[in-house]
Design an enzyme around this catalytic site. Structure first.
Site, PDB file in Angstrom:
ATOM      1  N   CYS A 139     -25.653 -41.890  27.780  1.00  0.00           N
ATOM      2  CA  CYS A 139     -25.740 -43.314  28.074  1.00  0.00           C
ATOM      3  C   CYS A 139     -24.895 -43.646  29.299  1.00  0.00           C
ATOM      4  O   CYS A 139     -23.749 -43.196  29.408  1.00  0.00           O
ATOM      5  CB  CYS A 139     -25.265 -44.137  26.878  1.00  0.00           C
ATOM      6  SG  CYS A 139     -25.567 -45.912  27.068  1.00  0.00           S
TER       7      CYS A 139
ATOM      8  N   CYS B 173     -31.194 -50.447  21.343  1.00  0.00           N
ATOM      9  CA  CYS B 173     -29.890 -50.119  20.765  1.00  0.00           C
ATOM     10  C   CYS B 173     -29.075 -51.407  20.767  1.00  0.00           C
ATOM     11  O   CYS B 173     -28.707 -51.912  21.825  1.00  0.00           O
ATOM     12  CB  CYS B 173     -29.211 -49.033  21.601  1.00  0.00           C
ATOM     13  SG  CYS B 173     -27.554 -48.573  21.038  1.00  0.00           S
TER      14      CYS B 173
ATOM     15  N   CYS C  82     -13.077 -57.244  26.609  1.00  0.00           N
ATOM     16  CA  CYS C  82     -13.425 -56.233  27.604  1.00  0.00           C
ATOM     17  C   CYS C  82     -12.391 -56.058  28.712  1.00  0.00           C
ATOM     18  O   CYS C  82     -12.080 -57.007  29.437  1.00  0.00           O
ATOM     19  CB  CYS C  82     -14.780 -56.576  28.222  1.00  0.00           C
ATOM     20  SG  CYS C  82     -15.363 -55.264  29.326  1.00  0.00           S
TER      21      CYS C  82
ATOM     22  N   CYS D 108     -16.021 -61.706  28.586  1.00  0.00           N
ATOM     23  CA  CYS D 108     -15.992 -61.142  27.233  1.00  0.00           C
ATOM     24  C   CYS D 108     -14.538 -60.871  26.848  1.00  0.00           C
ATOM     25  O   CYS D 108     -13.834 -60.110  27.518  1.00  0.00           O
ATOM     26  CB  CYS D 108     -16.804 -59.857  27.178  1.00  0.00           C
ATOM     27  SG  CYS D 108     -18.499 -60.031  27.804  1.00  0.00           S
TER      28      CYS D 108
ATOM     29  N   CYS E 273     -29.988 -43.333  28.004  1.00  0.00           N
ATOM     30  CA  CYS E 273     -29.770 -44.720  27.601  1.00  0.00           C
ATOM     31  C   CYS E 273     -28.974 -45.409  28.706  1.00  0.00           C
ATOM     32  O   CYS E 273     -28.191 -44.768  29.406  1.00  0.00           O
ATOM     33  CB  CYS E 273     -28.996 -44.751  26.283  1.00  0.00           C
ATOM     34  SG  CYS E 273     -28.553 -46.406  25.694  1.00  0.00           S
TER      35      CYS E 273
ATOM     36  N   ARG F 209     -24.794 -46.095  14.444  1.00  0.00           N
ATOM     37  CA  ARG F 209     -23.906 -45.327  15.320  1.00  0.00           C
ATOM     38  C   ARG F 209     -22.443 -45.729  15.128  1.00  0.00           C
ATOM     39  O   ARG F 209     -22.075 -46.883  15.357  1.00  0.00           O
ATOM     40  CB  ARG F 209     -24.346 -45.503  16.783  1.00  0.00           C
ATOM     41  CG  ARG F 209     -25.801 -45.063  16.997  1.00  0.00           C
ATOM     42  CD  ARG F 209     -26.205 -45.025  18.460  1.00  0.00           C
ATOM     43  NE  ARG F 209     -27.638 -44.733  18.597  1.00  0.00           N
ATOM     44  CZ  ARG F 209     -28.155 -43.501  18.650  1.00  0.00           C
ATOM     45  NH1 ARG F 209     -27.360 -42.455  18.602  1.00  0.00           N
ATOM     46  NH2 ARG F 209     -29.463 -43.321  18.765  1.00  0.00           N
TER      47      ARG F 209
ATOM     48  N   CYS G  46     -16.223 -56.986  36.595  1.00  0.00           N
ATOM     49  CA  CYS G  46     -17.333 -57.749  36.037  1.00  0.00           C
ATOM     50  C   CYS G  46     -16.993 -59.242  36.014  1.00  0.00           C
ATOM     51  O   CYS G  46     -15.860 -59.633  35.708  1.00  0.00           O
ATOM     52  CB  CYS G  46     -17.657 -57.263  34.624  1.00  0.00           C
ATOM     53  SG  CYS G  46     -19.069 -58.102  33.873  1.00  0.00           S
TER      54      CYS G  46
END
Length: 333
Positions: A104, A196, A67, A64, A136, A268, A60
């Site tokens: 998801c 979400c 991550c 972040c 999701c 969650r 990616c």
């Protein structure tokens, strides 16, 4: 309904001072209040079991700080291209057999692009939806057209976390803005997809940052139907690899406050559960959590497996929430 003089009816006009007063209550008092709200708005013995699959891993372009899938960090995560539909549907069937009612799919993309990979994801969404699972996706930023395409394919929910407060955001991510996050949520909402959105604690943020994030979520025109509360799982090679672990009491405080502020939302209990004892998790359920992710991995980090969660459900007398049960429960009283 009034609790200690506090109006707990559905609200979207919470002030920072009100949220701060709730968040900083003595923790046992806070749990009791959240449990009372939880019982008013939710089926307290019911927890939704979800599975999260990384359908495209690593590489990616974002930065972040938490991550392991960011291309610029050396975390040992292997880059994998988009999985085939057969692979995804096999994983979805296995999740369904393990008791999951929401599936998801996560892709390590900065944003969705209108290309063959997106077309493949749309086919995956159709396939999982046909299996009777709530489907999701978390694919990064989406525009209005892409959100509409996902809705047409049968997407039930879209995950796009705020991660932290607006004030702290730039210290965690510089490759996109907080407004980018909010715009994607708006696009998802306009398409009629369930939202979400939650965040991560343990990023080095302050209590005020946690309160600020909860304020942003709880003052949206419509509360997110799902609010994930994640504890950072520090990964070697990321800028946050040496962050101290979040305590169960910090998780409980976040979950309880979220439950009081957004009583109709699913809260969650997400990343970080792997190192929690059954007792720790029971406290989170008591404080208002009513969803977990199960399966060996949560994207790329460890997670409790189906058998361990089944044993926990039996011990605590919990039952799995069915697919497509209305996210917003009728207001009582």
């Amino acid at each position: 309904m009034m609790l200690n003089g506090q109006n707990t009816s559905l609200r979207n006009d919470w002030s920072l001072e009100e949220i701060k007063a709730i968040y900083f209550k003595p923790v046992l008092e806070l749990i009791v209040e959240a449990a009372t709200v939880h019982k008013q708005y939710q089926a307290t013995g019911e927890v939704q079991v979800c599975t999260l699959l990384s359908v495209k891993t690593g590489g990616c372009s974002e930065d972040c700080a938490y991550c392991p899938q960011a291309a610029r960090y050396h975390t040992g995560v292997d880059v994998h291209k988009l999985m085939s539909q057969d692979q995804v549907l096999t994983a979805a069937q296995r999740a369904k057999e393990g008791g999951s009612t929401r599936f998801c799919m996560g892709a390590a993309w900065r944003e969705v692009r209108d290309n063959r990979d997106f077309d493949k994801v749309l086919d995956m969404v159709k396939g999982v939806n046909d299996m009777g699972l709530e489907v999701c996706c978390t694919l990064g930023m989406v525009n209005e057209y892409q959100a509409e395409k996902l809705k047409e394919a049968g997407l039930y929910a879209y995950n796009h976390n705020l991660d932290t407060s607006a004030e702290n955001y730039a210290s965690i991510i510089t490759t996109r803005t907080y407004d980018d996050r909010l715009n994607t949520i708006d696009n998802v909402r306009k398409a009629g997809i369930s939202v979400c959105s939650g965040g991560i604690i343990g990023l080095g943020e302050t209590d005020e940052d946690r309160i600020g994030m909860l304020h942003t979520l709880s003052t949206m025109e419509q509360h997110p139907e799902s609010v994930p509360v994640n504890a950072l799982v520090p990964v070697k090679g990321t800028p946050l690899e040496n962050q101290p672990l979040v305590s169960v009491w910090e998780m409980v405080r976040m979950i309880a406050t979220a439950r009081i502020l957004m009583p109709q939302s699913m809260v969650r209990l997400s990343a970080g559960r792997e190192r929690m004892s059954v007792t720790d998790q029971a406290l989170c359920f008591l404080a208002g959590a009513n969803s977990i992710f199960t399966g060996e991995k949560l994207l790329t980090t460890p997670n409790p497996d189906f058998d361990a969660d089944k044993a926990m459900f039996q011990l605590l007398g919990l039952s799995p929430r069915k697919s497509f049960k209305e996210e917003a429960q009728p207001v009582v009283g």
